[in-house]
Design a protein around this motif. Structure first.
Motif, PDB file in Angstrom:
ATOM      1  N   VAL A 180       0.579  -4.191   6.915  1.00  0.00           N
ATOM      2  CA  VAL A 180      -0.438  -4.646   5.962  1.00  0.00           C
ATOM      3  C   VAL A 180       0.148  -4.542   4.560  1.00  0.00           C
ATOM      4  O   VAL A 180       0.502  -3.445   4.107  1.00  0.00           O
ATOM      5  CB  VAL A 180      -1.723  -3.799   6.079  1.00  0.00           C
ATOM      6  N   MET A 181       0.256  -5.661   3.888  1.00  0.00           N
ATOM      7  CA  MET A 181       0.860  -5.721   2.558  1.00  0.00           C
ATOM      8  C   MET A 181      -0.242  -5.659   1.509  1.00  0.00           C
ATOM      9  O   MET A 181      -1.118  -6.514   1.453  1.00  0.00           O
ATOM     10  CB  MET A 181       1.680  -6.998   2.416  1.00  0.00           C
ATOM     11  N   VAL A 182      -0.188  -4.619   0.697  1.00  0.00           N
ATOM     12  CA  VAL A 182      -1.261  -4.311  -0.251  1.00  0.00           C
ATOM     13  C   VAL A 182      -0.696  -4.264  -1.655  1.00  0.00           C
ATOM     14  O   VAL A 182       0.382  -3.691  -1.888  1.00  0.00           O
ATOM     15  CB  VAL A 182      -1.927  -2.962   0.107  1.00  0.00           C
ATOM     16  N   GLN A 183      -1.439  -4.847  -2.600  1.00  0.00           N
ATOM     17  CA  GLN A 183      -0.978  -4.842  -3.991  1.00  0.00           C
ATOM     18  C   GLN A 183      -2.095  -4.393  -4.916  1.00  0.00           C
ATOM     19  O   GLN A 183      -3.252  -4.791  -4.759  1.00  0.00           O
ATOM     20  CB  GLN A 183      -0.503  -6.240  -4.401  1.00  0.00           C
ATOM     21  N   HIS A 184      -1.730  -3.575  -5.900  1.00  0.00           N
ATOM     22  CA  HIS A 184      -2.649  -3.137  -6.937  1.00  0.00           C
ATOM     23  C   HIS A 184      -2.209  -3.767  -8.254  1.00  0.00           C
ATOM     24  O   HIS A 184      -1.163  -3.407  -8.807  1.00  0.00           O
ATOM     25  CB  HIS A 184      -2.657  -1.619  -7.052  1.00  0.00           C
ATOM     26  N   GLU A 185      -2.996  -4.725  -8.735  1.00  0.00           N
ATOM     27  CA  GLU A 185      -2.704  -5.448  -9.970  1.00  0.00           C
ATOM     28  C   GLU A 185      -1.274  -5.999  -9.927  1.00  0.00           C
ATOM     29  O   GLU A 185      -0.916  -6.711  -9.000  1.00  0.00           O
ATOM     30  CB  GLU A 185      -2.957  -4.539 -11.182  1.00  0.00           C
ATOM     31  N   ASP A 186      -0.439  -5.653 -10.917  1.00  0.00           N
ATOM     32  CA  ASP A 186       0.924  -6.194 -10.967  1.00  0.00           C
ATOM     33  C   ASP A 186       1.959  -5.243 -10.397  1.00  0.00           C
ATOM     34  O   ASP A 186       3.176  -5.453 -10.566  1.00  0.00           O
ATOM     35  CB  ASP A 186       1.296  -6.538 -12.418  1.00  0.00           C
ATOM     36  N   GLU A 187       1.520  -4.212  -9.724  1.00  0.00           N
ATOM     37  CA  GLU A 187       2.454  -3.245  -9.154  1.00  0.00           C
ATOM     38  C   GLU A 187       3.156  -3.826  -7.930  1.00  0.00           C
ATOM     39  O   GLU A 187       2.690  -4.810  -7.346  1.00  0.00           O
ATOM     40  CB  GLU A 187       1.702  -1.965  -8.774  1.00  0.00           C
ATOM     41  N   PRO A 188       4.269  -3.250  -7.517  1.00  0.00           N
ATOM     42  CA  PRO A 188       4.971  -3.737  -6.319  1.00  0.00           C
ATOM     43  C   PRO A 188       4.080  -3.658  -5.072  1.00  0.00           C
ATOM     44  O   PRO A 188       3.196  -2.802  -4.979  1.00  0.00           O
ATOM     45  CB  PRO A 188       6.166  -2.779  -6.205  1.00  0.00           C
ATOM     46  N   VAL A 189       4.329  -4.536  -4.141  1.00  0.00           N
ATOM     47  CA  VAL A 189       3.560  -4.583  -2.896  1.00  0.00           C
ATOM     48  C   VAL A 189       3.905  -3.376  -2.028  1.00  0.00           C
ATOM     49  O   VAL A 189       5.085  -3.045  -1.830  1.00  0.00           O
ATOM     50  CB  VAL A 189       3.840  -5.891  -2.138  1.00  0.00           C
ATOM     51  N   GLU A 190       2.874  -2.706  -1.523  1.00  0.00           N
ATOM     52  CA  GLU A 190       3.047  -1.608  -0.578  1.00  0.00           C
ATOM     53  C   GLU A 190       2.866  -2.143   0.839  1.00  0.00           C
ATOM     54  O   GLU A 190       2.068  -3.042   1.074  1.00  0.00           O
ATOM     55  CB  GLU A 190       2.001  -0.516  -0.823  1.00  0.00           C
TER      56      GLU A 190
END
Length: 527
Positions: free
Chosen positions: A138-148
């Motif tokens: 599951v690829m998760v992103q918070h605003e402009d931060e790198p994808v987790e």
């Protein structure tokens, strides 16, 4: 069970219900929510929006409305507060990761060829597969931060169909909004800007609203209240609907005629068997009588004929497709005074500062066009997958999402979708689906073969086409409304619970079901 990682995407109505039910089965879910609050579409909606269903039909089975809410149809702020209270009451918020948007999901560990060869869902018919199982990234992103990237054993998609990706009409070259010098927005943009900014936007402007379902009606009514007849709001209506002032017809609640267990005997149902099929054939004239009774009442009490707004389809087709809306207060009074202008038209085109509706010779001068044309829910589901094969199979050719029990895709393992198919009360139906899914995750039952699931889904698809109006393709909405009790019965049987929830034969047959009837469902099973 404690080492099974369950991911829930979205903290709206379906996501909250799924989180609670999974928690009660002993799992520890992680909920990713792109917004900063729970509530989904109820957090961002128009100021005038109210429930379309009475509050006692729009509630969780184990969490009633507060006594301070006495309105039959609570407003959007009251609904959101109710959902937030539910999340707090059952300690769901600590499992939600706010501001975390899921930008993609990918199934790894099993090849596409292996999956295609399976006879059973996930290879075993169980929730998590057997030894040879994959996992979801599951690829998760918070605003402009790198994808987790989070590794999960099971995913529950609760991203809904009425948000996120607007459905925008297409036009021939140089006939679309690119040639228009005014402003063009979608109802989603209107809702997101807040009531004060929305009122300022439409004030003193000539507004055109495209559409005739709930959001279109509410926006037009708000424009009329702000501008009056000096700057009337024109509604371009491509499909006329049986919108209602009240859910009564000649003093009879419409729910009793179309949404009771008895009313379901009047029509054919998926997997009904010979006896019920014969009963439906013999009693079908009574369904026709109910339809004509309702239509005659609406035509008598709403000036649809006067304004050429009588739909081509029957009232029951709109019910079956979930396309019935309650008109805003004094809606046709605003039409009568000229604050709202109804313009039925299958198509229209843009010019520099005006709109020309099909069949008209005089363009409509306008400053602002608002599309209240719904959302592309099927494409939103497609977009979340990395795999081209999953993107291809998840949505059918009719823009529907083909799901077994309206939750499981036969060819996509270790995943469920809740909240796409609609019922009379999406909250309650989502809760019951979440219970069904949590029971499945906890080894309460196994799924049938993929071939059996596909056969069952084909029967449901035929039902949608038969009663939802296949000629107008309304059946694409995946609505279970016309046989909701029949559908809930199937979920109950899968879980090993008695589907007959009411005390007394006559009450069970003639009184429509509500969330209260399913209270204690799991407790009953454990006795």
């Amino acid at each position: 069970m404690e080492n099974k990682r369950v991911c829930i995407v979205g903290a709206g109505v379906s996501g909250l219900a799924a989180c609670k039910q999974v928690l009660e089965r002993g799992f520890l879910p992680v909920v990713f929510e792109a917004d900063r609050n729970v509530g989904g579409v109820w957090r961002r909606t128009m100021a005038s929006t109210r429930l379309q269903t009475a509050r006692w039909d729009y509630q969780f089975t184990d969490f009633g409305w507060p006594e301070t809410v006495t309105e039959v149809l609570p407003n959007h702020a009251q609904v959101w507060e109710y959902l937030e209270s539910y999340a707090q009451r059952f300690d769901l918020l600590r499992h939600v990761r706010f501001g975390k948007k899921v930008v993609g999901v990918e199934y790894v560990g099993v090849t596409e060829e292996e999956m295609k060869a399976w006879d059973l869902w996930s290879g075993t018919g169980g929730a998590f597969g057997g030894r040879r199982r994959g996992v979801w990234h599951v690829m998760v992103q918070h605003e402009d931060e790198p994808v987790e990237v989070h590794v999960m054993d099971f995913i529950i998609l609760c991203i809904g169909r009425n948000s996120g990706l607007p459905n925008i009409p297409t036009f021939p070259k140089n006939k679309g909004h690119e040639v228009f010098k005014g402003k063009v927005i979608h109802s989603m943009d209107y809702s997101n800007m807040g009531s004060t900014a929305a009122a300022e936007l439409v004030k003193g402007k000539r507004v055109i609203v495209v559409g005739y379902v709930k959001s279109a009606l509410d926006i037009a009514a708000e424009c009329a209240n702000i501008n009056g007849s000096k700057y009337p709001c024109t509604m371009i209506i491509r499909s006329k609907r049986w919108n209602v002032n009240t859910f009564l017809a000649w003093g009879i609640p419409i729910h009793y005629m179309f949404l009771s267990r008895f009313s379901e005997l009047l029509r054919h149902k998926p997997g009904e068997g010979l006896m019920l099929s014969l009963i439906a054939t013999l009693l079908s004239p009574l369904l026709w009588i109910f339809i004509k009774l309702t239509e005659s009442y609406l035509l008598k009490t709403i000036p649809m004929k006067k304004y050429e707004m009588v739909p081509e389809q029957s009232f029951f087709e709109d019910v079956s497709s979930g396309l019935i809306s309650q008109l805003p207060e004094s809606f046709y009074d605003k039409v009568e005074e000229g604050s709202i202008i109804l313009k039925p038209s299958k198509a229209f085109e843009f010019y520099k500062d005006r709109i020309l509706a099909e069949g008209e010779t005089t363009p409509i001068e306008t400053d602002l066009v608002i599309y209240a044309t719904g959302f592309n829910g099927a494409q939103k589901i497609r977009n979340i997958f990395i795999s081209p094969w999953f993107q291809e199979i998840v949505a059918g050719t009719d823009a529907a999402i083909p799901l077994y029990r309206e939750c499981i895709h036969p060819h996509i393992p270790q995943m469920a979708i809740i909240g796409y198919s609609e019922g009379t009360s999406d909250l309650f139906t989502s809760e019951l689906r979440a219970r069904w899914l949590a029971c499945f995750l906890d080894d309460g039952f196994v799924l049938p073969s993929r071939r059996s699931m596909e056969k069952d889904m084909m029967e449901w698809d035929r039902h949608y086409k038969k009663y939802g109006g296949s000629s107008s393709k309304f059946y694409r909405r995946s609505s279970i409304i016309s046989i909701q009790t029949w559908y809930h019965d199937q979920l109950c049987r899968d879980m090993g619970c008695n589907p007959r929830r009411k005390k007394g034969f006559l009450k069970d047959l003639f009184v429509p079901y509500s969330p209260a009837d399913y209270a204690g469902l799991e407790f009953e099973k454990k006795q």
